[in-house]
Enzyme design. Structure first.
Site, short mmCIF file in Angstrom:
data_model
loop_
_atom_site.label_atom_id
_atom_site.label_comp_id
_atom_site.label_asym_id
_atom_site.label_seq_id
_atom_site.Cartn_x
_atom_site.Cartn_y
_atom_site.Cartn_z
CB SER A 154 -0.96 -0.04 1.19
OG SER A 154 -1.98 0.92 1.06
CG ASP A 231 -7.56 -3.19 -2.07
OD1 ASP A 231 -8.24 -2.31 -1.51
OD2 ASP A 231 -6.32 -3.27 -1.94
CG HIS A 268 -5.59 -2.62 1.11
ND1 HIS A 268 -5.03 -2.29 -0.11
CD2 HIS A 268 -4.97 -1.83 2.02
CE1 HIS A 268 -4.12 -1.35 0.06
NE2 HIS A 268 -4.04 -1.05 1.34
#
Length: 291
Positions: A154, A231, A268
């Site tokens: 991320s 996600d 995620h």
């Protein structure tokens, strides 16, 4: 005398996880980081154990990945160490740094801030790429920070791509899980780049992986990226934008070398990351000359 304090030593898989702290010159705060030494470390000769640096995402500490990503068995298999830095200064006492989860504490965005408010403490780019590596090399002589790769998730996936592209030849390889691939076009990037770097968007571009591709001049290992199609930051909030990075690679030295995997169902979380850690470990082991 060591600059690090060992807060705890944990036996895990075949090696040892060290939870360390030290006073950082870059952030002017106490910083925590974790280091996993594989089972081969104690029997290795000086500067023979390669290193993988893992950069975590928003809100994370060094503990998240070391507890939930399951890097350790793969590090043991191939024989590399793993460094898990923190994601921001903590306790800098900058006004507003704790007001939201996606900015300030836990959200350093791996830049060297230039705005008056943040420039004295929020220097995570220099912390990761310049400060901690020589300090750890001095502390752990069997590690080899001349044979080092980088990855992340991320915000940390963005940080890994950005750091790799800004330092041609420093890192043997790079990979990313759900990276914020084009932050100047994502809300997270706009919010944090604006706060840390000011209004001049040319300063933002110096950290944006998608913008950096065309300017890169160095070795070109394959770039491995995994993104979960389930996600919400990918399919709904459009924070990740991996296709922008893939398209921007065409016509550059990385044309045909971005291995972008959009995988059905995954979100995620660390359930996603741990599902593909083996693939990323093998990727880095290849470029670290371990297989």
């Amino acid at each position: 005398m060591s600059v690090f304090k060992t807060e705890s030593t944990i036996t895990t898989f075949g090696g040892k996880l060290l939870k360390l702290s030290h006073q950082s010159k870059q952030t002017q705060t106490k910083m925590d980081l974790n280091v996993y030494l594989p089972k081969t470390y104690e029997k290795s000769a000086k500067k023979t154990v390669p290193v993988l640096i893992y950069l975590s995402g928003l809100t994370c500490t060094p503990n998240n990945a070391s507890e939930k990503a399951y890097w350790q068995p793969h590090a043991d298999r191939y024989g590399f160490a793993i460094v898990f830095p923190d994601t921001s200064p903590r306790g800098a006492n900058v006004e507003g740094e704790d007001d939201s989860w996606d900015h300030g504490t836990g959200a350093g965005f791996y830049v060297d801030a230039t705005t008056d408010k943040y420039k004295n403490n929020y220097r995570m780019y220099s912390y990761v790429h310049e400060e901690i590596q020589p300090l750890l090399q001095d502390e752990f002589e069997n590690l080899n920070f001349e044979n080092v790769s980088i990855t992340g998730h991320s915000m940390g996936g963005y940080g890994a791509l950005s750091g790799f592209l800004q330092n041609p030849g420093k890192y043997k390889s790079v990979s990313a899980f759900s990276p914020i691939s084009n932050p100047i076009k994502a809300q997270w990037g706009e919010k944090n780049f604006g706060a840390y770097l000011g209004d001049d968007k040319s300063a933002w571009a110096k950290y944006d992986p998608t913008e950096l591709l065309a300017k890169y001049d160095g070795p070109t290992p394959e770039i491995l990226i995994h993104v979960g199609k389930g996600d919400p930051f990918y399919y709904r909030d459009y924070q990740l934008l991996p296709e922008n990075f893939y398209e921007a690679s065409k016509g550059t030295k990385f044309g045909g070398k971005v291995n972008l995997n959009l995988v059905d169902g995954f979100d995620h979380s660390y359930y996603f990351i741990s599902s593909f850690t083996a693939d990323h470990a093998k990727h880095h082991a290849k470029y670290l000359d371990l297989i």
